[in-house]
Design an enzyme around this catalytic site. Structure first.
Site, PDB file in Angstrom:
ATOM      1  N   LYS A  24       0.473  -1.430   0.218  1.00 12.10           N
ATOM      2  CA  LYS A  24       0.149  -0.467  -0.210  1.00 12.10           C
ATOM      3  C   LYS A  24       0.500   1.057  -0.272  1.00 12.10           C
ATOM      4  CE  LYS A  24      -3.807  -2.304   1.902  1.00 12.10           C
ATOM      5  NZ  LYS A  24      -4.834  -3.299   2.853  1.00 12.10           N
ATOM      6  N   GLN A  68      -5.194  -2.255   9.024  1.00 11.37           N
ATOM      7  CA  GLN A  68      -5.200  -3.412   8.564  1.00 11.37           C
ATOM      8  C   GLN A  68      -5.747  -4.413   9.197  1.00 11.37           C
ATOM      9  OE1 GLN A  68      -3.488  -3.693   5.328  1.00 11.37           O
ATOM     10  NE2 GLN A  68      -3.909  -6.204   5.427  1.00 11.37           N
ATOM     11  N   ASP A  91     -11.516   1.653   3.325  1.00 13.07           N
ATOM     12  CA  ASP A  91     -11.524   0.441   2.688  1.00 13.07           C
ATOM     13  C   ASP A  91     -13.869   0.564   3.270  1.00 13.07           C
ATOM     14  OD1 ASP A  91      -9.453  -1.279   2.915  1.00 13.07           O
ATOM     15  OD2 ASP A  91      -8.982  -1.896   4.771  1.00 13.07           O
TER      16      ASP A  91
END
Ligand code: NAP
Length: 250
Positions: A24, A68, A91
């Site tokens: 990322k 994460q 997300d």
């Protein structure tokens, strides 16, 4: 000129998570997006993570926040994700974001499903009216993808470990999407001639080589199109996150 910034929260030292976070970071650098990593020890307290997210919510220089996964078991994952502001939830994992997705008006689209739909559109593979079978009903792939495919006009069947006669469903599908997490789970006898196969799985085979859920070698001659692993849905997922980040500035 305005530069968007992604803040990533990572807890512990899970090597797979570390690799995803590094990816990322590289993607952000490639796209001209600033990247900020907040890395906590595996024993961090719930309250500390939530406080940090609240600070990032208040920080106008941060446009997107993601946590994460997986998180250590002592942490309440959904409570942590729900702390992220709706307009920074790149997300699309918080409950409110999923509610908006259900109503077909999300701010950000969940990355893996969104990447899959972009891939189908890029290759002019029709979605509307097609029979789509998704194998896997996870909160991050199967369920949101089902919603998004319905919104695109597909007829969607979601299969899982309790599905009776999985092969009956897959052999009637125009598009089969496999998100199970087992190498060679989807075999050539499970699809009809000319079906499209989307392989979401990320696994290691007996030689510790990265592979998907599909028996690629045997499926590639029967399917009209099939995504490889690596180089397929994983890349599209990364691209979709970058797209969401760029959308934060619109
Ligand atoms: P998950 O939470 O690991 O769940 C797996 C799903 O497969 C469950 O719904 C399970 O059914 C179903 N399943 C297991 N055995 C089955 C069987 N014999 N027949 C039918 N269904 C079966 O799912 P996930 O998080 O979506 O991950 C799936 C795979 O995709 C993993 O390899 C993961 O690493 C990969 N992944 C890739 C990306 C990407 O960007 N490429 C993104 C996310 C995940 P039950 O619900 O009944 O247990």
């Amino acid at each position: 000129m305005y530069t968007p910034k992604l803040a990533v929260i990572m807890v512990g030292d899970n090597p797979a998570s570390q690799a995803y976070v590094n990816g990322k970071k590289r993607d952000c650098e490639d796209c001209g997006i600033e990247f900020k990593l907040i890395h906590f020890d595996k024993n961090v307290k719930q309250i500390t993570v939530e406080k940090t997210i609240r600070e990032l919510n208040e920080d106008d220089s941060v446009n997107g926040i993601l946590v994460q996964l997986p998180l250590p078991k002592h942490l309440n994952k959904q409570a942590i994700i729900n702390t992220i502001d709706f307009d920074k939830d790149v997300d699309c994992f918080k409950e409110l974001s999923l509610g908006y997705l259900f109503l077909n008006r999300p701010i950000f689209k969940p990355c893996t499903p969104s990447g899959i739909i972009e891939l189908l559109k890029f290759y002019n593979i029709p979605i509307a009216g097609q029979n789509c079978v998704i194998i896997g009903r996870s909160d991050i792939v199967g369920k949101p993808l089902a919603l998004m495919l319905i919104n695109e006009g597909a007829t969607v069947t979601v299969c899982h470990s309790q599905t009776k006669d999985l092969k009956y469903h897959t052999t009637h599908a125009d598009i089969v999407i496999c998100a199970v997490g087992q190498p060679k789970f989807l075999t050539a006898d499970m699809i009809k001639e000319g079906a499209v196969v989307i392989d979401v799985g990320i696994n290691r085979d007996e030689q510790d080589k990265l592979c998907g859920d599909a028996d690629f070698e045997n499926l590639k001659n029967k399917a009209s199109a099939i995504t490889p692993v690596p180089g397929g849905v994983g890349l599209m997922t990364r691209a979709a996150l970058m797209q969401n980040m760029l959308n934060t500035t619109w």
